[in-house]
Design an enzyme around this catalytic site. Structure first.
Site, PDB file in Angstrom:
ATOM      1  N   GLU A 165       1.783  -0.054   1.322  1.00  0.00           N
ATOM      2  CA  GLU A 165       3.143  -0.317   0.881  1.00  0.00           C
ATOM      3  C   GLU A 165       3.370   0.452  -0.418  1.00  0.00           C
ATOM      4  O   GLU A 165       2.473   0.545  -1.265  1.00  0.00           O
ATOM      5  CB  GLU A 165       3.379  -1.810   0.629  1.00  0.00           C
ATOM      6  CG  GLU A 165       3.510  -2.645   1.889  1.00  0.00           C
ATOM      7  CD  GLU A 165       3.901  -4.071   1.565  1.00  0.00           C
ATOM      8  OE1 GLU A 165       5.026  -4.468   1.928  1.00  0.00           O
ATOM      9  OE2 GLU A 165       3.088  -4.776   0.943  1.00  0.00           O
ATOM     10  N   GLU A 203      -0.913 -11.240   8.270  1.00  0.00           N
ATOM     11  CA  GLU A 203      -0.333  -9.918   8.045  1.00  0.00           C
ATOM     12  C   GLU A 203      -1.296  -9.086   7.210  1.00  0.00           C
ATOM     13  O   GLU A 203      -1.840  -9.571   6.209  1.00  0.00           O
ATOM     14  CB  GLU A 203       1.014 -10.034   7.326  1.00  0.00           C
ATOM     15  CG  GLU A 203       1.670  -8.696   6.989  1.00  0.00           C
ATOM     16  CD  GLU A 203       3.022  -8.868   6.321  1.00  0.00           C
ATOM     17  OE1 GLU A 203       3.743  -9.835   6.660  1.00  0.00           O
ATOM     18  OE2 GLU A 203       3.365  -8.040   5.450  1.00  0.00           O
TER      19      GLU A 203
END
Length: 252
Positions: free
Chosen positions: A140, A135
């Protein structure tokens, strides 16, 4: 004469750089609908296989919590009748790539409990599962930590509360649009915010445990609410809130 030589060298330098990274894919969100030839909607609360989307998130994903207008994708987080709703989309099986530079220009939503993200998963996730697929978290942001951007990698040897991460404080990050970039090669992944390098991941030993990044990945855009990372305390007075994406570009 000297000026001509210098000019030739400069032009050659830029020409060579442009040849090394050419625009191979872009999404400008033209028109007034999201193109389902490019994007998949992921719907519901993740149940029964991944309730809470694996993070105890609170929202239900729908096809109604977004709009495309004037060249922007807007994902809206809403609260109605004690139900949180939002949108999550992916390019799985429609656009996947291995190595290159991916950049997204986006404007963040504000408020405690929000968790907008632009990230990528290995295309082999159905075969090997997570975290074996790898990932790459290009962007974020969690509303409970203002002015902070997270860039992270999840691998078999470090996932969930990963050590392969960087928190970068940018006081003005909530103001307007910013460009978030990952430059991904066979040897390292570099992360940038507005062309400023914030984190480089390049493990000394690259094997299946530390480097599942030698395969194709697909992209994900979502706006989560709550969860283990976003925080279970949500300020219900903030809704609705919008995560706005201007464009996505991939260079190779």
């Amino acid at each position: 004469m000297k000026y001509s030589v210098v000019l030739f060298i400069v032009l050659t330098f830029f020409s060579c750089n442009n040849d090394t990274q050419k625009l191979v894919w872009e999404e400008n969100f033209d028109g007034d609908v999201l193109k389902e030839t490019t994007w998949n909607f992921e719907l519901g609360n993740g149940c029964p296989n991944l309730c809470g989307w694996g993070n105890n998130e609170l929202q239900i994903y729908t096809k109604r919590n977004h709009n495309v207008k004037n060249g922007f994708l807007t994902i809206s987080a809403n609260l109605k009748d004690s139900v949180y709703t939002s949108t999550r989309i992916t390019t799985k099986d429609k656009f996947e790539f291995k190595y290159g530079k991916v950049e997204v220009r986006a404007k963040l939503p504000l408020g405690k409990g929000l968790w907008p993200a632009f990230w990528m998963l290995g295309a082999n996730i159905n075969e090997v599962g997570w975290p074996n697929c790898g990932e790459i978290d290009v962007l974020e942001y969690v509303g409970k930590e203002p002015h902070v951007i997270f860039t992270s990698l999840h691998t078999p040897d470090s996932h969930g509360n990963t050590i392969n991460t960087k928190k970068t404080t940018i006081e003005s990050i909530e103001d307007g649009f910013h460009v978030y970039t990952a430059n991904w090669t066979a040897n390292k992944i570099e992360f940038f915010v507005d062309n400023n390098l914030v984190y480089t991941f390049s493990p000394d030993i690259k094997d299946e445990q530390t480097w599942p990044f030698n395969q194709s990945f697909f992209m994900i855009i979502n706006l989560a609410i709550g969860g283990g990372f976003g925080g279970l305390e949500v300020d219900n007075s903030i809704f609705p809130q919008d995560f706005v994406i201007d464009y996505i570009r991939v260079y190779q």
